[in-house]
Design an enzyme around this catalytic site. Structure first.
Site, PDB file in Angstrom:
ATOM      1  N   SER A 290      11.938 -17.849  -9.417  1.00 39.88           N
ATOM      2  CA  SER A 290      10.484 -17.698  -9.578  1.00 39.88           C
ATOM      3  C   SER A 290      10.145 -17.933 -11.044  1.00 39.88           C
ATOM      4  CB  SER A 290      10.050 -16.276  -9.203  1.00 39.88           C
ATOM      5  OG  SER A 290      10.387 -15.378 -10.245  1.00 39.88           O
ATOM      6  N   ASP A 291       8.872 -18.048 -11.369  1.00 44.02           N
ATOM      7  CA  ASP A 291       8.508 -17.997 -12.782  1.00 44.02           C
ATOM      8  C   ASP A 291       8.410 -16.515 -13.160  1.00 44.02           C
ATOM      9  OD1 ASP A 291       7.884 -18.642 -15.359  1.00 44.02           O
ATOM     10  OD2 ASP A 291       6.299 -20.050 -14.863  1.00 44.02           O
ATOM     11  N   TRP A 292       8.186 -16.276 -14.419  1.00 46.02           N
ATOM     12  CA  TRP A 292       8.200 -14.916 -14.985  1.00 46.02           C
ATOM     13  C   TRP A 292       7.250 -13.986 -14.200  1.00 46.02           C
ATOM     14  CZ3 TRP A 292      10.680 -13.230 -19.641  1.00 46.02           C
ATOM     15  CH2 TRP A 292      10.287 -11.969 -20.087  1.00 46.02           C
ATOM     16  N   ALA A 293       7.835 -13.088 -13.437  1.00 46.11           N
ATOM     17  CA  ALA A 293       7.068 -12.102 -12.652  1.00 46.11           C
ATOM     18  C   ALA A 293       6.028 -12.748 -11.735  1.00 46.11           C
ATOM     19  CB  ALA A 293       6.407 -11.090 -13.588  1.00 46.11           C
TER      20      ALA A 293
END
Ligand code: BGC
Length: 744
Positions: A290-293
Site C-alpha cells: 500500500s502507500d503510506w497508511a
C-alpha cells in the site's frame, strides 16, 4: 517441539504449493524456490504470517545505538514485522536485522526499503529531467548507480520508479515521473527497473524496484495532490496503465498502490485494478504494498467505516503489505475469523513477501547488504559522479537560442551571474533526494569561478526564489552592467515540487520574472538557466530573453554539467517529455489529445478555441534545440497498404545542416484516422537518438508493429481496426513530416 514443527512443515509441503509459483509453467529454479517458500510458510503461525504483511517506518540513519521506538523493536522480536522503511546505513540495518534474525522465533530476515528516487548519495536530475534525455541507457545507468549506493547502505528495496503519467504541471509530483506520454513513460519505466534490479536480484548491488502509484494518481483533479481521479476505461488502459505494464514486463519486483480515489473506489481498495488487472490479467507474481497508511486512508475517503472494513477492502483488492498503517496487524485475524478473507489469501500474500527475501538471498545471509566497508567505499565514487554529470547534461533542454548567444566563449571577459539558483546547493537536488547532501553539490557559481577564474564572475543574487523583496535588484543590475554576458539562474526552489508541493500559478515564482525582464532591458547577451521540477509558463520571458536553457533540478553535479553545455563542450540534446503551456488556463494541455468535432479553424468562431490565448502550447512535447540544426528529408514507408501482421518499415534521412556535431532524437508518431472509439491526433510510437557530425546524413528506420496500431476498441478489446493511418516523423510533436498508409 522442534520436530513437530519440522514434521508439520514436511507434511504441508506435500499439499501446499506456493501460489506465486506456477508449477506447470515454471522452470526447475522457480519450482525449487516455491518449495523453499512453502517450507518456511509451513512453520509460521497465523500471527507470524500476518506479521510478514506489516511494514513499519524507522527513524532514518543512526550511527550510535539503536534508537528505534521500543514498541517497534518488540514487534520485530514478536515476528510482527516483515519489512521496515527508513532504516538507513549498513551499520544500522545490521543492528535491526540482528534483532529479527536472532531474537524472533522464526528468524525471518527483514526487508529494508527506502525512497531512492533519483539517486541515493550521488543525486541525479529529478526523474522528469532525466526523462528529457530520451536516453534509456543513461537512465538505466543512473538507476544502477542509485541501486549500487543504496544497497551498500543496507537497502534492499526502493519505492521507485514512479511511473504515473502526469498531464497537469500544477501537480507537484510531476517531477517524480517521466511526463505526459505513455510510450516514453513505458520506455523510462523499463530502463529504471532494469537499472535498479540489474540482471539478478541475488547480486548485492541490486535492489528491488517498485512501480508506483498504481494507478491514475497523476490525474489528481485540479493538479492538487492526494485528490480524486475519475478516468475512463480507455484512458486508464491507454494512457495511465502502459508504463505499469511495461514495468511488470521488465520484471519489477513490487508495485505500490496510491492515495487516489479512482472512479469512486480508492486504488488501495480497488479489486478491479489490483486483483483483476494486475494479478490476474497481467499474471503479476510480485508483491503489492500500500502507500503510506493508504489502507486506513480509505476511512477518510468515505468508503470504509472503520479499519476492519478498510482492511477487508484492501486485502480483498490484492494489496499484500500494509505500509505504516497497522490495519492488517489489527484486522486480518478478525476478518479471517469472520470468513471475510481466507487463510489461502494470507498464505499467498506471505508467499509473495518471502519470495522476495529468497530472491535477495536474505535467508542465506541476512547481513549481506550490511557491510560498512562497502558502504564507505561505494558512496559518491568518482565514476558515479561522472555518470550524474552526464545524465544532467543529457537532461538539459535548449528552449531558445536567438543570435546564437550560446555557447559562450571561455575567453569571455566577464559574466554576471544573477539569481537565487546560482549558488543554491540544496535546491539543485530537489525533493526525494535520498541521502543527498548540499555539501556535495557543485553549484553553477562554483564551477563558473573554477572555469573562468573568480575575478571574471560578478555575482549578485538579485532576488529570492519566492518572495516579493526587490531590494537586491539594484546590485544585480549594477553587476550585469559591468559584465559582457549575463547568466540568470532562476526558477523554483528545490522544495517547490514533489509530494504535496502543488502550485496554482506555475510562472517563475516571486519577483524573479521582473528581475529577468529588467536584466533583458540592458540589451546584453542574456542566458536564462531555468531550474524547476515542472513545466513553467515562460511566455513573457520568452519574448524578451534571447537564450533559455531548461536545467530542471540537475543534482549533485549541477555546475559542471551546466558549464559543459554553456561553454559548448557538450551540445544540448534534451527534448521536453511534457508540454510547456502558453497560458495557465490551457491546463491540462498535452500533445496526444483527441480531435473534437470542431477543431480550431482560423476565423471560425464556433470551433474549439480560446478568446485570449492560442490552443498551442509555448513549447510542445518533444521540443528541444541544439547548437546545430537538423533537417528531415525523404520520409519513406515500406508499404502503402498493409495486411495481416506485417510490420511497417519507416525511413527518414536526418541531416546535420549546422557547423558542429550534435545528437538528435527523431520521433515517430501515428494517427488512426477513424476508429470505433475516437483516437488521439498523435501518439508517440518510437524514437531514435542519432549522433551526427556537421554535414552528416543518416537514414533512420523505425518499425511500426500491429501492437503500435492497437487500442481498446468499443468492446474494450485490445487490437487493430482496418482503415487509414498517418505517420509523422520529426524533431518534435509540432514539427514533423507526414505520410499515410492503410491497414486492411
Ligand atoms: C509516498 C510514496 C512513498 C512513501 C514512503 C508516500 O507518502 O506517496 O511515494 O514511497 O510515502 O516514503
Amino acid at each position: 517441539m522442534k520436530n513437530i514443527i519440522f514434521l508439520t512443515a514436511i507434511s504441508l509441503l506435500i499439499f501446499t504449493a506456493c501460489k506465486t509459483v506456477d508449477n506447470e509453467a515454471s522452470g526447475e529454479a522457480e519450482k525449487l524456490l516455491g518449495k523453499k517458500i512453502d517450507s518456511v510458510l509451513a512453520l509460521m503461525t497465523l500471527e507470524e504470517k500476518i506479521g510478514q504483511l506489516n511494514q513499519y517506518s524507522g527513524d532514518g540513519e543512526q550511527t550510535g545505538p539503536v534508537t528505534l521506538r521500543p514498541d517497534l523493536l518488540q514487534s520485530i522480536r514478536d515476528g510482527k514485522v516483515g519489512s521496515m522503511l527508513n532504516i538507513i546505513g549498513a551499520g544500522y540495518t545490521r543492528k535491526i536485522q540482528k534483532i529479527a534474525v536472532e531474537e524472533s522465533r522464526l528468524k525471518i530476515p527483514l526487508i529494508f526499503g527506502y525512497d531512492v528516487i533519483h539517486g541515493f548519495k550521488t543525486i541525479f536530475p529529478v526523474p522528469l529531467g532525466e526523462s528529457a534525455s530520451w536516453d534509456t541507457e543513461a537512465v538505466e545507468r543512473a538507476a544502477r548507480v542509485a541501486g549500487t549506493e543504496a544497497s551498500a547502505a543496507g537497502q534492499h528495496w526502493t519505492f521507485a520508479p514512479m511511473v504515473d503519467i502526469a498531464r497537469d504541471p500544477r501537480w507537484g509530483r510531476i517531477m517524480e515521473g517521466s511526463g505526459e506520454d505513455p510510450y516514453l513513460g513505458s520506455r523510462m519505466a523499463e530502463a529504471r527497473v532494469k537499472g535498479f534490479q540489474g540482471k539478478d536480484l541475488s547480486d548485492i548491488t541490486t535492489i528491488l524496484a517498485c512501480a508506483k502509484h498504481f494507478a491514475g494518481y497523476g490525474d489528481s483533479q485540479a493538479g492538487r495532490d492526494y485528490f480524486t481521479t475519475d478516468i475512463s476505461e480507455n484512458a486508464l488502459r491507454e494512457v495511465y496503465l502502459p508504463p505499469f505494464k511495461a514495468a511488470a514486463d521488465a520484471g519489477v519486483a513490487t508495485f505500490m498502490t496510491g492515495f487516489n480515489d479512482l472512479n469512486g473506489i480508492p486504488v488501495t481498495g480497488n479489486k478491479y485494478l489490483v486483483n483483476d488487472i494486475l494479478k490476474n490479467e497481467w499474471k503479476y507474481k510480485g508483491m503489492v504494498v500500500s502507500d503510506w497508511a493508504s489502507i486506513g486512508g480509505m476511512i477518510t475517503h468515505g468508503i470504509a467505516a472503520n479499519t476492519y472494513e478498510a482492511g477487508e477492502l484492501a486485502f480483498n483488492a490484492g494489496v499484500d503489505m500494509d505500509m505504516e498503517g497497522k490495519v492488517y496487524l489489527t484486522e486480518l485475524k478478525n476478518l479471517l475469523k469472520d470468513g471475510k478473507i481466507t487463510e489461502g489469501q494470507i498464505d499467498e500474500s506471505v508467499c509473495r513477501v518471502l519470495r522476495l527475501k529468497f530472491l535477495l538471498g536474505l535467508f542465506d545471509d541476512p547481513y549481506r547488504y550490511c557491510n560498512i566497508e562497502r558502504e564507505a567505499s561505494t558512496l559518491l565514487k568518482p565514476e558515479f559522479l561522472a555518470e550524474a554529470r552526464d545524465a544532467a547534461r543529457k537532461s538539459f533542454v535548449l528552449l531558445k537560442n536567438e543570435n546564437r548567444v550560446l555557447p559562450l566563449s571561455l575567453s569571455v571577459k566577464s559574466v554576471a551571474l544573477i539569481g537565487p539558483a546560482s549558488d543554491a546547493a540544496l535546491d539543485m537536488i530537489g525533493t526525494w533526494s535520498g541521502r543527498g547532501e548540499a555539501k556535495h553539490v557543485i553549484t553553477l557559481k562554483k564551477e563558473l569561478e573554477t572555469r573562468l577564474g573568480a575575478a571574471k564572475v560578478i555575482y549578485a543574487q538579485g532576488a529570492g526564489f519566492n518572495d516579493d523583496d526587490k531590494s537586491g535588484f539594484a546590485a544585480a543590475l549594477a553587476a550585469a552592467r559591468k559584465a559582457e554576458v549575463i547568466i540568470a539562474a532562476c526558477g523554483e526552489a528545490g522544495n517547490m515540487s514533489g509530494e504535496s508541493l502543488c502550485r496554482t500559478d506555475i510562472g517563475i515564482p516571486g519577483v524573479q520574472e521582473e528581475l529577468i525582464l529588467e536584466l533583458a532591458k540592458l540589451g546584453k547577451p542574456l542566458v536564462l538557466v531555468l531550474f524547476n521540477g515542472r513545466p513553467l509558463i515562460l511566455t513573457k520571458v520568452n519574448t524578451f530573453v534571447p537564450a533559455i536553457l531548461e536545467a530542471w533540478l540537475p543534482g549533485t553535479m549541477a555546475g559542471p554539467a551546466l558549464c559543459d553545455v554553456l561553454f559548448g563542450d557538450y551540445n544540448p540534446s534534451g527534448k521536453l517529455p511534457v508540454t510547456f503551456p502558453y497560458a495557465l488556463g490551457q491546463i491540462p494541455i498535452f500533445y496526444n489529445h483527441k480531435n473534437s468535432g470542431r477543431p480550431i479553424k482560423q476565423d471560425d468562431r464556433y470551433t474549439s478555441h480560446y478568446l485570449d490565448a492560442p490552443n498551442d502550447p509555448l513549447f510542445p512535447f518533444g521540443f528541444g534545440l541544439s547548437y546545430t540544426q537538423f533537417a528531415y528529408n525523404n520520409l519513406i514507408i515500406s508499404e502503402s497498404t498493409i495486411t495481416g501482421n506485417k510490420p511497417l518499415e519507416v525511413r527518414v534521412d536526418v541531416k546535420n545542416t549546422g557547423q558542429v556535431a550534435g545528437t538528435e532524437t527523431a520521433q515517430l508518431y501515428i494517427r488512426d484516422l477513424v476508429g470505433s472509439v475516437t483516437r488521439p491526433v498523435m501518439e508517440l510510437k518510437g524514437f531514435k537518438k542519432v549522433m551526427l557530425k556537421a554535414g552528416e546524413v543518416q537514414t533512420i528506420s523505425f518499425t511500426v508493429t500491429m501492437e503500435d496500431l492497437s487500442f481498446y476498441n468499443r468492446q474494450g478489446v485490445w487490437g487493430t481496426e482496418p482503415g487509414k493511418f498517418k505517420i509523422f516523423v520529426g524533431t518534435n510533436s509540432r514539427n514533423t513530416m507526414e505520410a499515410g498508409f492503410e491497414l486492411r
